[in-house]
Write a protein that holds these residues in place. Structure first.
Motif, PDB file in Angstrom:
ATOM      1  N   PHE A  67       0.841  -1.205   0.000  1.00 58.34           N
ATOM      2  CA  PHE A  67       0.000   0.000   0.000  1.00 58.34           C
ATOM      3  C   PHE A  67       0.876   1.255   0.000  1.00 58.34           C
ATOM      4  CE2 PHE A  67      -3.129  -3.030   1.406  1.00 58.34           C
ATOM      5  CZ  PHE A  67      -4.320  -2.537   0.899  1.00 58.34           C
ATOM      6  N   TYR A  68       0.380   2.289  -0.686  1.00 60.19           N
ATOM      7  CA  TYR A  68       1.099   3.569  -0.795  1.00 60.19           C
ATOM      8  C   TYR A  68       0.148   4.695  -0.417  1.00 60.19           C
ATOM      9  CZ  TYR A  68       4.744   0.719  -2.624  1.00 60.19           C
ATOM     10  OH  TYR A  68       5.716  -0.242  -2.714  1.00 60.19           O
ATOM     11  N   GLN A  69       0.697   5.718   0.233  1.00 58.92           N
ATOM     12  CA  GLN A  69      -0.133   6.712   0.908  1.00 58.92           C
ATOM     13  C   GLN A  69      -0.134   8.061   0.208  1.00 58.92           C
ATOM     14  OE1 GLN A  69       1.272   7.492   4.867  1.00 58.92           O
ATOM     15  NE2 GLN A  69      -0.527   8.678   5.443  1.00 58.92           N
ATOM     16  N   GLY A  70      -1.327   8.469  -0.229  1.00 55.43           N
ATOM     17  CA  GLY A  70      -1.519   9.822  -0.722  1.00 55.43           C
ATOM     18  C   GLY A  70      -2.066  10.702   0.384  1.00 55.43           C
ATOM     19  N   GLU A  71      -2.278  11.966   0.044  1.00 56.03           N
ATOM     20  CA  GLU A  71      -2.774  12.896   1.057  1.00 56.03           C
ATOM     21  C   GLU A  71      -4.158  12.494   1.551  1.00 56.03           C
ATOM     22  OE1 GLU A  71      -2.812  17.661   1.551  1.00 56.03           O
ATOM     23  OE2 GLU A  71      -3.790  16.921  -0.236  1.00 56.03           O
ATOM     24  N   ASN A  72      -5.027  12.000   0.633  1.00 58.27           N
ATOM     25  CA  ASN A  72      -6.366  11.643   1.109  1.00 58.27           C
ATOM     26  C   ASN A  72      -6.883  10.289   0.631  1.00 58.27           C
ATOM     27  OD1 ASN A  72      -7.261  12.191  -1.490  1.00 58.27           O
ATOM     28  ND2 ASN A  72      -8.269  14.110  -0.960  1.00 58.27           N
ATOM     29  N   MET A  73      -6.014   9.437   0.094  1.00 57.63           N
ATOM     30  CA  MET A  73      -6.391   8.041  -0.156  1.00 57.63           C
ATOM     31  C   MET A  73      -5.139   7.179  -0.227  1.00 57.63           C
ATOM     32  SD  MET A  73      -7.502   7.504  -4.207  1.00 57.63           S
ATOM     33  CE  MET A  73      -7.775   5.715  -4.064  1.00 57.63           C
ATOM     34  N   ALA A  97      -7.941   1.457 -11.416  1.00 52.68           N
ATOM     35  CA  ALA A  97      -6.770   0.585 -11.566  1.00 52.68           C
ATOM     36  C   ALA A  97      -5.583   1.396 -12.085  1.00 52.68           C
ATOM     37  CB  ALA A  97      -7.098  -0.570 -12.507  1.00 52.68           C
ATOM     38  N   LYS A  98      -5.850   2.301 -13.019  1.00 52.94           N
ATOM     39  CA  LYS A  98      -4.764   3.148 -13.549  1.00 52.94           C
ATOM     40  C   LYS A  98      -4.256   4.107 -12.479  1.00 52.94           C
ATOM     41  CE  LYS A  98      -6.181   2.951 -18.335  1.00 52.94           C
ATOM     42  NZ  LYS A  98      -7.057   3.549 -19.305  1.00 52.94           N
ATOM     43  N   ILE A  99      -5.169   4.624 -11.672  1.00 46.35           N
ATOM     44  CA  ILE A  99      -4.768   5.542 -10.595  1.00 46.35           C
ATOM     45  C   ILE A  99      -3.883   4.801  -9.578  1.00 46.35           C
ATOM     46  CG2 ILE A  99      -5.700   6.795  -8.584  1.00 46.35           C
ATOM     47  CD1 ILE A  99      -7.937   7.783 -10.543  1.00 46.35           C
ATOM     48  N   ASN A 100      -4.230   3.557  -9.250  1.00 49.18           N
ATOM     49  CA  ASN A 100      -3.390   2.772  -8.336  1.00 49.18           C
ATOM     50  C   ASN A 100      -2.006   2.552  -8.938  1.00 49.18           C
ATOM     51  OD1 ASN A 100      -5.039   0.853  -5.903  1.00 49.18           O
ATOM     52  ND2 ASN A 100      -6.119   2.363  -7.111  1.00 49.18           N
ATOM     53  N   GLN A 101      -1.972   2.210 -10.225  1.00 45.11           N
ATOM     54  CA  GLN A 101      -0.691   1.967 -10.893  1.00 45.11           C
ATOM     55  C   GLN A 101       0.171   3.235 -10.873  1.00 45.11           C
ATOM     56  OE1 GLN A 101      -0.045  -0.822 -13.845  1.00 45.11           O
ATOM     57  NE2 GLN A 101       1.915  -0.293 -12.978  1.00 45.11           N
ATOM     58  N   LYS A 102      -0.432   4.356 -11.246  1.00 43.70           N
ATOM     59  CA  LYS A 102       0.330   5.609 -11.357  1.00 43.70           C
ATOM     60  C   LYS A 102       0.856   6.071 -10.000  1.00 43.70           C
ATOM     61  CE  LYS A 102      -0.203  10.479 -12.565  1.00 43.70           C
ATOM     62  NZ  LYS A 102      -1.104  11.531 -13.098  1.00 43.70           N
ATOM     63  N   LEU A 157     -12.374  14.905  -5.739  1.00 46.66           N
ATOM     64  CA  LEU A 157     -11.699  15.309  -4.492  1.00 46.66           C
ATOM     65  C   LEU A 157     -10.321  14.683  -4.342  1.00 46.66           C
ATOM     66  CD1 LEU A 157     -14.779  14.827  -2.103  1.00 46.66           C
ATOM     67  CD2 LEU A 157     -14.038  16.929  -3.221  1.00 46.66           C
ATOM     68  N   LEU A 158      -9.933  13.808  -5.281  1.00 49.21           N
ATOM     69  CA  LEU A 158      -8.639  13.126  -5.165  1.00 49.21           C
ATOM     70  C   LEU A 158      -7.485  14.126  -5.144  1.00 49.21           C
ATOM     71  CD1 LEU A 158      -6.754  10.641  -5.267  1.00 49.21           C
ATOM     72  CD2 LEU A 158      -6.927  10.743  -7.752  1.00 49.21           C
ATOM     73  N   SER A 159      -6.653  14.021  -4.131  1.00 50.24           N
ATOM     74  CA  SER A 159      -5.439  14.838  -4.072  1.00 50.24           C
ATOM     75  C   SER A 159      -4.277  14.031  -4.645  1.00 50.24           C
ATOM     76  CB  SER A 159      -5.124  15.214  -2.623  1.00 50.24           C
ATOM     77  OG  SER A 159      -3.814  15.754  -2.540  1.00 50.24           O
ATOM     78  N   GLU A 160      -3.512  14.643  -5.529  1.00 45.19           N
ATOM     79  CA  GLU A 160      -2.361  13.952  -6.106  1.00 45.19           C
ATOM     80  C   GLU A 160      -1.121  14.092  -5.230  1.00 45.19           C
ATOM     81  OE1 GLU A 160      -1.789  14.810 -10.221  1.00 45.19           O
ATOM     82  OE2 GLU A 160      -3.819  14.210 -10.741  1.00 45.19           O
ATOM     83  N   LYS A 161      -1.258  14.832  -4.129  1.00 42.51           N
ATOM     84  CA  LYS A 161      -0.101  15.023  -3.232  1.00 42.51           C
ATOM     85  C   LYS A 161       0.175  13.728  -2.465  1.00 42.51           C
ATOM     86  CE  LYS A 161      -1.010  19.872  -2.286  1.00 42.51           C
ATOM     87  NZ  LYS A 161      -1.598  20.750  -1.288  1.00 42.51           N
ATOM     88  N   SER A 162       1.428  13.515  -2.114  1.00 38.06           N
ATOM     89  CA  SER A 162       1.756  12.338  -1.318  1.00 38.06           C
ATOM     90  C   SER A 162       1.382  12.612   0.141  1.00 38.06           C
ATOM     91  CB  SER A 162       3.229  11.999  -1.440  1.00 38.06           C
ATOM     92  OG  SER A 162       3.984  12.755  -0.551  1.00 38.06           O
ATOM     93  N   GLY A 163       1.146  11.521   0.857  1.00 34.85           N
ATOM     94  CA  GLY A 163       0.668  11.682   2.231  1.00 34.85           C
ATOM     95  C   GLY A 163       1.623  11.153   3.272  1.00 34.85           C
ATOM     96  N   SER A 206       1.074   4.574  -7.044  1.00 38.08           N
ATOM     97  CA  SER A 206       1.920   3.696  -6.222  1.00 38.08           C
ATOM     98  C   SER A 206       3.389   3.881  -6.591  1.00 38.08           C
ATOM     99  CB  SER A 206       1.494   2.231  -6.349  1.00 38.08           C
ATOM    100  OG  SER A 206       1.606   1.786  -7.681  1.00 38.08           O
ATOM    101  N   GLY A 207       3.645   4.468  -7.760  1.00 42.09           N
ATOM    102  CA  GLY A 207       5.027   4.771  -8.140  1.00 42.09           C
ATOM    103  C   GLY A 207       5.492   6.133  -7.667  1.00 42.09           C
ATOM    104  N   LEU A 208       4.590   6.919  -7.114  1.00 44.60           N
ATOM    105  CA  LEU A 208       4.929   8.292  -6.715  1.00 44.60           C
ATOM    106  C   LEU A 208       4.820   8.522  -5.210  1.00 44.60           C
ATOM    107  CD1 LEU A 208       2.930  10.154  -9.531  1.00 44.60           C
ATOM    108  CD2 LEU A 208       5.406   9.812  -9.406  1.00 44.60           C
ATOM    109  N   TRP A 209       3.916   7.796  -4.563  1.00 43.32           N
ATOM    110  CA  TRP A 209       3.660   8.029  -3.136  1.00 43.32           C
ATOM    111  C   TRP A 209       4.484   7.090  -2.255  1.00 43.32           C
ATOM    112  CZ3 TRP A 209      -2.440   7.988  -3.599  1.00 43.32           C
ATOM    113  CH2 TRP A 209      -2.866   9.183  -4.191  1.00 43.32           C
ATOM    114  N   PRO A 210       4.689   7.430  -0.973  1.00 46.37           N
ATOM    115  CA  PRO A 210       5.481   6.575  -0.079  1.00 46.37           C
ATOM    116  C   PRO A 210       4.717   5.338   0.387  1.00 46.37           C
ATOM    117  CG  PRO A 210       4.684   8.498   1.115  1.00 46.37           C
ATOM    118  CD  PRO A 210       4.277   8.692  -0.320  1.00 46.37           C
ATOM    119  N   ASN A 211       5.467   4.308   0.675  1.00 42.60           N
ATOM    120  CA  ASN A 211       4.906   3.069   1.207  1.00 42.60           C
ATOM    121  C   ASN A 211       4.350   3.301   2.618  1.00 42.60           C
ATOM    122  OD1 ASN A 211       5.874   0.072   2.584  1.00 42.60           O
ATOM    123  ND2 ASN A 211       4.733   0.051   0.678  1.00 42.60           N
ATOM    124  N   ILE A 212       3.257   2.598   2.947  1.00 44.10           N
ATOM    125  CA  ILE A 212       2.701   2.674   4.301  1.00 44.10           C
ATOM    126  C   ILE A 212       2.467   1.246   4.799  1.00 44.10           C
ATOM    127  CG2 ILE A 212       0.408   3.135   3.263  1.00 44.10           C
ATOM    128  CD1 ILE A 212      -0.388   4.428   5.956  1.00 44.10           C
TER     129      ILE A 212
END
Ligand code: SF4
Ligand code: SF4
Length: 113
Positions: free
Chosen positions: A26-32, A69-74, A106-112, A76-82
């Motif tokens: 799992f990888y953590q964004g600001e809000n998902m 599925a594409k959002i998870n793929q994209k 409402l999806l934030s592209e920022k990492s969390g 997970s390569g940018l956000w930190p592991n949780i």
């Protein structure tokens, strides 16, 4: 076939799911959160852990949900592991009943991290 976090997770991010994943994918964004499809071993143990049913097998995705599925793929390569639960976002309860599609804008592209 990997499991996918859908937009239902947005603004909830309960993080119960990360505690049970045997491969910590799992990888953590600001809000998902998202799942790395290349690391997921398709064990399915995270799916029932999510209190709002935000996780689905990619085989269960409806046509209008395939973009998750594409959002998870994209991301997970940018956000930190949780790997450990950090508790829900403060607004989680208020947004829990909104659909994946309602929350999509409402999806934030920022990492969390
Ligand atoms: S338990 Fe569900 S809502 Fe919480 S972070 Fe995991 S997928 Fe998102
Ligand atoms: S299906 Fe298994 S490996 Fe894949 S994200 Fe869920 S718990 Fe992790």
């Amino acid at each position: 076939m990997p499991f996918v976090v859908t937009g239902k997770c947005i603004k909830c991010r309960y993080t119960d799911c990360v505690e049970v994943c045997p491969v910590n994918c799992f990888y953590q964004g600001e809000n998902m959160l998202v799942i790395n499809p290349d690391e997921c071993i398709d064990c399915g143990v995270c799916e029932p852990e999510c209190p709002i049913e935000a996780i689905k097998s990619d085989e269960e995705l409806k046509p209008e949900e395939l973009h998750w599925a594409k959002i998870n793929q994209k991301f997970s390569g940018l956000w930190p592991n949780i790997q450990n639960s950090v508790g829900p976002l403060p607004e989680a309860e208020a947004y829990a009943n909104q659909s994946s599609e309602d929350k999509k804008p409402l999806l934030s592209e920022k990492s969390g991290g």
